[in-house]
Write a protein that holds these residues in place. Structure first.
Motif, PDB file in Angstrom:
ATOM      1  N   GLY A 120     -26.277 101.691 108.208  1.00 39.03           N
ATOM      2  CA  GLY A 120     -27.315 100.683 108.337  1.00 39.03           C
ATOM      3  C   GLY A 120     -27.288  99.940 109.657  1.00 39.03           C
ATOM      4  N   GLY A 121     -26.362 100.298 110.549  1.00 43.97           N
ATOM      5  CA  GLY A 121     -26.244  99.626 111.839  1.00 43.97           C
ATOM      6  C   GLY A 121     -27.176 100.203 112.887  1.00 43.97           C
ATOM      7  N   ASN A 122     -27.120  99.639 114.075  1.00 40.18           N
ATOM      8  CA  ASN A 122     -27.952 100.085 115.192  1.00 40.18           C
ATOM      9  C   ASN A 122     -27.080 100.643 116.308  1.00 40.18           C
ATOM     10  OD1 ASN A 122     -30.419  99.090 113.983  1.00 40.18           O
ATOM     11  ND2 ASN A 122     -29.768  97.031 114.567  1.00 40.18           N
ATOM     12  N   PHE A 123     -27.620 101.618 117.018  1.00 39.51           N
ATOM     13  CA  PHE A 123     -26.933 102.162 118.190  1.00 39.51           C
ATOM     14  C   PHE A 123     -27.990 102.615 119.195  1.00 39.51           C
ATOM     15  CE2 PHE A 123     -27.518 105.634 115.241  1.00 39.51           C
ATOM     16  CZ  PHE A 123     -27.813 106.740 116.012  1.00 39.51           C
ATOM     17  N   THR A 124     -27.534 102.964 120.388  1.00 40.48           N
ATOM     18  CA  THR A 124     -28.448 103.333 121.466  1.00 40.48           C
ATOM     19  C   THR A 124     -28.044 104.675 122.057  1.00 40.48           C
ATOM     20  OG1 THR A 124     -28.838 101.011 122.015  1.00 40.48           O
ATOM     21  CG2 THR A 124     -29.416 102.636 123.686  1.00 40.48           C
ATOM     22  N   LEU A 125     -29.027 105.531 122.297  1.00 38.71           N
ATOM     23  CA  LEU A 125     -28.808 106.767 123.032  1.00 38.71           C
ATOM     24  C   LEU A 125     -29.111 106.494 124.506  1.00 38.71           C
ATOM     25  CD1 LEU A 125     -30.608 109.330 120.672  1.00 38.71           C
ATOM     26  CD2 LEU A 125     -28.204 108.663 120.681  1.00 38.71           C
ATOM     27  N   ASP A 126     -28.105 106.618 125.342  1.00 43.46           N
ATOM     28  CA  ASP A 126     -28.286 106.470 126.785  1.00 43.46           C
ATOM     29  C   ASP A 126     -28.449 107.857 127.400  1.00 43.46           C
ATOM     30  OD1 ASP A 126     -28.080 103.589 127.339  1.00 43.46           O
ATOM     31  OD2 ASP A 126     -26.080 103.804 126.491  1.00 43.46           O
ATOM     32  N   ILE A 127     -29.582 108.076 128.046  1.00 38.31           N
ATOM     33  CA  ILE A 127     -29.965 109.403 128.517  1.00 38.31           C
ATOM     34  C   ILE A 127     -30.015 109.404 130.038  1.00 38.31           C
ATOM     35  CG2 ILE A 127     -31.801 111.115 128.478  1.00 38.31           C
ATOM     36  CD1 ILE A 127     -32.405 109.333 125.672  1.00 38.31           C
ATOM     37  N   THR A 128     -29.423 110.425 130.642  1.00 41.80           N
ATOM     38  CA  THR A 128     -29.379 110.536 132.092  1.00 41.80           C
ATOM     39  C   THR A 128     -29.817 111.929 132.516  1.00 41.80           C
ATOM     40  OG1 THR A 128     -27.465 109.043 132.083  1.00 41.80           O
ATOM     41  CG2 THR A 128     -27.930 110.209 134.121  1.00 41.80           C
ATOM     42  N   ASN A 155     -34.106 105.887 112.061  1.00 47.07           N
ATOM     43  CA  ASN A 155     -35.383 105.552 112.677  1.00 47.07           C
ATOM     44  C   ASN A 155     -35.181 105.190 114.147  1.00 47.07           C
ATOM     45  OD1 ASN A 155     -35.671 104.197 109.614  1.00 47.07           O
ATOM     46  ND2 ASN A 155     -37.384 105.467 110.271  1.00 47.07           N
ATOM     47  N   PHE A 156     -36.023 105.766 114.999  1.00 49.69           N
ATOM     48  CA  PHE A 156     -36.003 105.408 116.415  1.00 49.69           C
ATOM     49  C   PHE A 156     -36.735 104.084 116.610  1.00 49.69           C
ATOM     50  CE2 PHE A 156     -35.727 110.113 116.724  1.00 49.69           C
ATOM     51  CZ  PHE A 156     -34.512 110.193 117.399  1.00 49.69           C
ATOM     52  N   ARG A 184     -33.381 104.904 127.665  1.00 54.03           N
ATOM     53  CA  ARG A 184     -32.567 104.355 126.566  1.00 54.03           C
ATOM     54  C   ARG A 184     -33.406 104.411 125.303  1.00 54.03           C
ATOM     55  NH1 ARG A 184     -29.217  99.150 127.106  1.00 54.03           N
ATOM     56  NH2 ARG A 184     -27.742 100.446 125.959  1.00 54.03           N
ATOM     57  N   LEU A 185     -32.784 104.888 124.232  1.00 52.12           N
ATOM     58  CA  LEU A 185     -33.501 105.075 122.981  1.00 52.12           C
ATOM     59  C   LEU A 185     -32.736 104.387 121.853  1.00 52.12           C
ATOM     60  CD1 LEU A 185     -35.982 106.510 121.787  1.00 52.12           C
ATOM     61  CD2 LEU A 185     -34.561 108.540 121.465  1.00 52.12           C
ATOM     62  N   PRO A 186     -33.263 103.252 121.331  1.00 53.98           N
ATOM     63  CA  PRO A 186     -32.580 102.563 120.228  1.00 53.98           C
ATOM     64  C   PRO A 186     -32.783 103.315 118.912  1.00 53.98           C
ATOM     65  CG  PRO A 186     -34.606 101.422 120.798  1.00 53.98           C
ATOM     66  CD  PRO A 186     -34.449 102.521 121.802  1.00 53.98           C
ATOM     67  N   VAL A 187     -31.764 103.286 118.059  1.00 47.41           N
ATOM     68  CA  VAL A 187     -31.807 103.989 116.779  1.00 47.41           C
ATOM     69  C   VAL A 187     -31.194 103.091 115.707  1.00 47.41           C
ATOM     70  CG1 VAL A 187     -31.187 106.087 115.510  1.00 47.41           C
ATOM     71  CG2 VAL A 187     -31.450 106.164 118.009  1.00 47.41           C
ATOM     72  N   SER A 188     -31.826 103.063 114.536  1.00 50.52           N
ATOM     73  CA  SER A 188     -31.213 102.414 113.373  1.00 50.52           C
ATOM     74  C   SER A 188     -30.686 103.500 112.445  1.00 50.52           C
ATOM     75  CB  SER A 188     -32.227 101.527 112.647  1.00 50.52           C
ATOM     76  OG  SER A 188     -33.339 102.283 112.193  1.00 50.52           O
ATOM     77  N   ALA A 189     -29.455 103.339 112.000  1.00 46.00           N
ATOM     78  CA  ALA A 189     -28.783 104.374 111.216  1.00 46.00           C
ATOM     79  C   ALA A 189     -29.128 104.272 109.736  1.00 46.00           C
ATOM     80  CB  ALA A 189     -27.278 104.270 111.410  1.00 46.00           C
ATOM     81  N   SER A 190     -28.903 105.382 109.048  1.00 48.93           N
ATOM     82  CA  SER A 190     -29.084 105.424 107.602  1.00 48.93           C
ATOM     83  C   SER A 190     -28.098 104.483 106.915  1.00 48.93           C
ATOM     84  CB  SER A 190     -28.877 106.855 107.102  1.00 48.93           C
ATOM     85  OG  SER A 190     -28.816 106.901 105.691  1.00 48.93           O
ATOM     86  N   THR A 191     -28.508 103.982 105.771  1.00 50.21           N
ATOM     87  CA  THR A 191     -27.605 103.129 104.988  1.00 50.21           C
ATOM     88  C   THR A 191     -26.605 103.957 104.186  1.00 50.21           C
ATOM     89  OG1 THR A 191     -29.222 103.067 103.188  1.00 50.21           O
ATOM     90  CG2 THR A 191     -29.296 101.273 104.810  1.00 50.21           C
ATOM     91  N   GLN A 192     -26.778 105.282 104.210  1.00 55.75           N
ATOM     92  CA  GLN A 192     -25.865 106.168 103.510  1.00 55.75           C
ATOM     93  C   GLN A 192     -24.805 106.685 104.482  1.00 55.75           C
ATOM     94  OE1 GLN A 192     -26.095 106.789 100.128  1.00 55.75           O
ATOM     95  NE2 GLN A 192     -27.757 105.268 100.181  1.00 55.75           N
ATOM     96  N   SER A 193     -23.535 106.473 104.156  1.00 59.50           N
ATOM     97  CA  SER A 193     -22.472 106.948 105.034  1.00 59.50           C
ATOM     98  C   SER A 193     -22.412 108.470 105.007  1.00 59.50           C
ATOM     99  CB  SER A 193     -21.126 106.361 104.606  1.00 59.50           C
ATOM    100  OG  SER A 193     -20.803 106.761 103.288  1.00 59.50           O
ATOM    101  N   GLY A 194     -21.931 109.074 106.079  1.00 59.01           N
ATOM    102  CA  GLY A 194     -21.836 110.524 106.158  1.00 59.01           C
ATOM    103  C   GLY A 194     -21.781 110.989 107.594  1.00 59.01           C
ATOM    104  N   VAL A 195     -21.811 112.299 107.776  1.00 55.76           N
ATOM    105  CA  VAL A 195     -21.824 112.930 109.103  1.00 55.76           C
ATOM    106  C   VAL A 195     -23.202 113.513 109.319  1.00 55.76           C
ATOM    107  CG1 VAL A 195     -20.806 114.671 110.592  1.00 55.76           C
ATOM    108  CG2 VAL A 195     -19.358 113.411 108.994  1.00 55.76           C
TER     109      VAL A 195
END
Length: 202
Positions: A120-128, A155-156, A184-195
């Motif tokens: 359920g957290g947020n992270f960012t894809l940094d693209i070069t 979700n992006f 830079r592309l922000p992403v919100s993660a699924s609330t379900q843990s997993g790979v």
């Protein structure tokens, strides 16, 4: 360094990573006569301390006109360099000139992301965008590529650099355009843990 009127492209000062420029020197004796069949070594030495190491470009021999030339490998880190042509039989006989290697066209896309994120957290894809020498493609604001996360719940976020669409049968994809070689592309993660997988689609 020597060139004729017909060799206007020889011995350039500024080149790009994508180029294969020709550099040429005269090999002359003490009487100022050109000498054939003399082996010449070529090297690049970085001027900036940020780039280290002498780069050996190879060898060539002077032709019947006493001219030695090389097609330089420009796929290096963008920087200022000292280009040296050195007589192998007598290294004290050499000539140098300063050249600048600029970044070239995009050859690869590098995506930097964290390997773990809280559910359920947020992270960012940094693209070069990188050229063939591994330099940032600072002049590139047109390269497009698609990143997809084929899992519902991811979700992006909004960004001016990307167009977001649904991914069939599940998830979302983003058509990303770099700006000055970056995005830079922000992403919100699924609330379900997993790979989960993130795919660079194109």
């Amino acid at each position: 360094f020597f060139k004729t009127e017909q060799q206007s492209s020889f011995n350039p000062f500024a080149i790009t990573v994508d180029s294969s420029p020709v550099y040429q020197v005269e090999v002359i004796d003490t009487a100022n006569r050109r000498v054939a069949n003399q082996a010449v070594s070529w090297s690049l030495t970085p001027v900036s301390e940020a780039v280290t190491g002498v780069l050996n470009l190879g060898q060539s021999s002077s032709n019947i006109q006493g001219l030695a030339s090389i097609n330089a490998n420009a796929q290096q880190l963008a920087s200022l360099y000292e280009l040296k042509a050195e007589l192998i039989s007598n290294p004290l006989i050499n000539i140098t000139r300063r050249i600048r290697i600029d970044s070239g066209e995009t050859a690869q896309i590098y995506v930097d992301l964290v390997s773990q994120v809280q559910a359920g957290g947020n992270f960012t894809l940094d693209i070069t965008a990188l050229d063939r020498g591994g330099n940032l493609s600072t002049n590139d604001s047109i390269t497009e590529f698609t990143i997809g996360i084929p899992t519902n719940g991811f979700n992006f976020g909004f960004t001016n650099n990307a167009a977001i669409t649904r991914l069939d049968p599940a998830g979302e994809q983003a058509l990303v355009t770099v700006s000055s070689g970056k995005a830079r592309l922000p992403v919100s993660a699924s609330t379900q843990s997993g790979v989960y997988k993130i795919n660079l689609i194109s």
